[in-house]
Design a protein around this motif. Sequence first.
Motif, PDB file in Angstrom:
ATOM      1  N   GLU A  83      -7.352   7.367  -3.697  1.00  0.00           N
ATOM      2  CA  GLU A  83      -7.484   6.539  -2.489  1.00  0.00           C
ATOM      3  C   GLU A  83      -6.744   5.216  -2.654  1.00  0.00           C
ATOM      4  OE1 GLU A  83     -11.917   8.104  -1.056  1.00  0.00           O
ATOM      5  OE2 GLU A  83     -11.628   6.059  -1.803  1.00  0.00           O
ATOM      6  N   ASN A  84      -6.888   4.580  -3.799  1.00  0.00           N
ATOM      7  CA  ASN A  84      -6.219   3.300  -4.040  1.00  0.00           C
ATOM      8  C   ASN A  84      -4.700   3.471  -4.067  1.00  0.00           C
ATOM      9  OD1 ASN A  84      -8.689   1.956  -4.212  1.00  0.00           O
ATOM     10  ND2 ASN A  84      -8.859   2.333  -6.416  1.00  0.00           N
ATOM     11  N   GLN A  85      -4.225   4.544  -4.701  1.00  0.00           N
ATOM     12  CA  GLN A  85      -2.787   4.795  -4.746  1.00  0.00           C
ATOM     13  C   GLN A  85      -2.236   5.063  -3.345  1.00  0.00           C
ATOM     14  OE1 GLN A  85      -0.749   4.439  -7.226  1.00  0.00           O
ATOM     15  NE2 GLN A  85      -2.243   4.139  -8.856  1.00  0.00           N
ATOM     16  N   LEU A  86      -2.996   5.794  -2.533  1.00  0.00           N
ATOM     17  CA  LEU A  86      -2.560   6.091  -1.173  1.00  0.00           C
ATOM     18  C   LEU A  86      -2.455   4.821  -0.339  1.00  0.00           C
ATOM     19  CD1 LEU A  86      -1.885   8.312   0.884  1.00  0.00           C
ATOM     20  CD2 LEU A  86      -4.316   8.468   1.402  1.00  0.00           C
ATOM     21  N   LEU A  87      -3.452   3.952  -0.439  1.00  0.00           N
ATOM     22  CA  LEU A  87      -3.413   2.688   0.306  1.00  0.00           C
ATOM     23  C   LEU A  87      -2.275   1.798  -0.177  1.00  0.00           C
ATOM     24  CD1 LEU A  87      -7.230   1.870   0.521  1.00  0.00           C
ATOM     25  CD2 LEU A  87      -5.719   2.487   2.414  1.00  0.00           C
ATOM     26  N   ALA A  88      -2.030   1.786  -1.481  1.00  0.00           N
ATOM     27  CA  ALA A  88      -0.946   0.964  -2.021  1.00  0.00           C
ATOM     28  C   ALA A  88       0.410   1.441  -1.520  1.00  0.00           C
ATOM     29  CB  ALA A  88      -0.990   0.979  -3.549  1.00  0.00           C
ATOM     30  N   ARG A  89       0.589   2.762  -1.357  1.00  0.00           N
ATOM     31  CA  ARG A  89       1.870   3.302  -0.903  1.00  0.00           C
ATOM     32  C   ARG A  89       2.101   3.110   0.593  1.00  0.00           C
ATOM     33  NH1 ARG A  89       4.888   6.716  -4.477  1.00  0.00           N
ATOM     34  NH2 ARG A  89       6.263   6.878  -2.672  1.00  0.00           N
ATOM     35  N   LEU A  90       1.031   3.098   1.378  1.00  0.00           N
ATOM     36  CA  LEU A  90       1.185   3.078   2.835  1.00  0.00           C
ATOM     37  C   LEU A  90       0.873   1.732   3.472  1.00  0.00           C
ATOM     38  CD1 LEU A  90      -0.440   6.502   3.803  1.00  0.00           C
ATOM     39  CD2 LEU A  90       1.969   5.996   3.492  1.00  0.00           C
ATOM     40  N   SER A  91       0.288   0.804   2.733  1.00  0.00           N
ATOM     41  CA  SER A  91      -0.164  -0.448   3.345  1.00  0.00           C
ATOM     42  C   SER A  91       0.980  -1.247   3.965  1.00  0.00           C
ATOM     43  CB  SER A  91      -0.897  -1.298   2.302  1.00  0.00           C
ATOM     44  OG  SER A  91      -0.041  -1.589   1.207  1.00  0.00           O
ATOM     45  N   TRP A  92       2.165  -1.204   3.356  1.00  0.00           N
ATOM     46  CA  TRP A  92       3.291  -1.990   3.891  1.00  0.00           C
ATOM     47  C   TRP A  92       3.780  -1.445   5.236  1.00  0.00           C
ATOM     48  CZ3 TRP A  92       8.054   0.233   4.828  1.00  0.00           C
ATOM     49  CH2 TRP A  92       8.255   1.507   4.298  1.00  0.00           C
TER      50      TRP A  92
END
Length: 416
Positions: A83-92
């Motif tokens: 979940e954290n990796q997914l948010l880090a990749r898509l947050s921008w």
Amino acid sequence: MSYDARIRQKWKAKVLSWTSPLQTSHSRPVAKLCAEVTLGILSSGSLQLSEIARALKEPTRLHHTLKRLSRMLGKHALWEELENQLLARLSWQVNEEMVLAIDPGDLNRDGSAKSECISRVHDGSCGEIVGGYPLIEVVGRDVRKRVTLPLLCRLYSYKEKGFVSENEQIINVMRQVSKAIKGKRLWVIDRGGDRIKLWKAWEKDKFDVLVRITDQRHWVRSGKKQSLSEIVRQVPLKHKGKLRYGSKKEIHFALTKVTLPEYPEWPLTMIIVKHGKQEPMVLVSSRSGRGRRQGEKLIQSYMDRWSCEEGYRFTKQGFSLEQVMARSYTTLRNLVALAAVSWALLSEDQHGSHELIERGKRQKKNKKLKFPFYSLLKGWQSLFAEAKDIFYTRFRQKTKETARRQLFLPALIPKL
């Protein structure tokens, strides 16, 4: 190397780039496992471990591959890190115009009574109480740019250790996503989010929310406590607008200021929409709606939340979530998190070269797809159907050759 082989190599590299950060918190075999399962989910269109094992096309017995995947998915708790990796990749990619739709859902597991931590949930499709697990999903949607981003999908259980309530799960997810995204975004939730405990948390954390409400509490308008039905009868529908962005059909709506009796200092905007049905649709937002344009934009933002419901449908139908036979609670949580990663990988090509959409052959001519992920998934399956090898020569064969060399290395060293 053929053209299709080059495209497959490109997508394999993307899968590895998404899962390689797991090596910092887990072992290298775990990162390899996530890469294999993610590509297996996309190549098979299923979350069933047997289908994923077949899609990997390893030159070993299927039973051995299936046993390895089942053992490692049940042993390592990966969903939080995924979940954290997914948010880090898509947050921008979450711009200011994008709304964040959050919606509780369910996973029907009534046919698997021996599943670990199984609880009773309300199945929205049949309207009955069944055995299963609750889900929660967050999807970002920008209707003007036709961009949909799967930011988070989580499976949990009412019987797991430390569980408090569904309200606590919703609040924790909103805080987790807001922490990863810079700036405030508008959170949109359906009628199930009209709960006083959620309003209390939103007021405390200063969230921008847009909620469809029901006639279950009183509101304060013009200094008087009134029910929702009384407010709807008194407020004239003097504004005209569009229900959806790009639509031609006009609707009538009204804007009025209200507050909750528990929070008289927190101003809220109530939007009453008459859109052809008998009962008007009533929305309440913590954002200010001072005119027709702002009110129309809030209405269209609520209608954009369909992407969250479509996301549940895509996860259940596109990835066959309800057909998963795994009983381990850890395995189920890992598979749901990996399904979100798989969906996010497809989202990278929703406005790219359209090479996967063209292979999917589901699109209509001269018409843009509102939800292109079914075509993208079918195109991915078509692309990898002719692949002779997925990751075996990259991971397993090299590992065996290395072990073999290490085994015979002492015999090759001359004695001094």
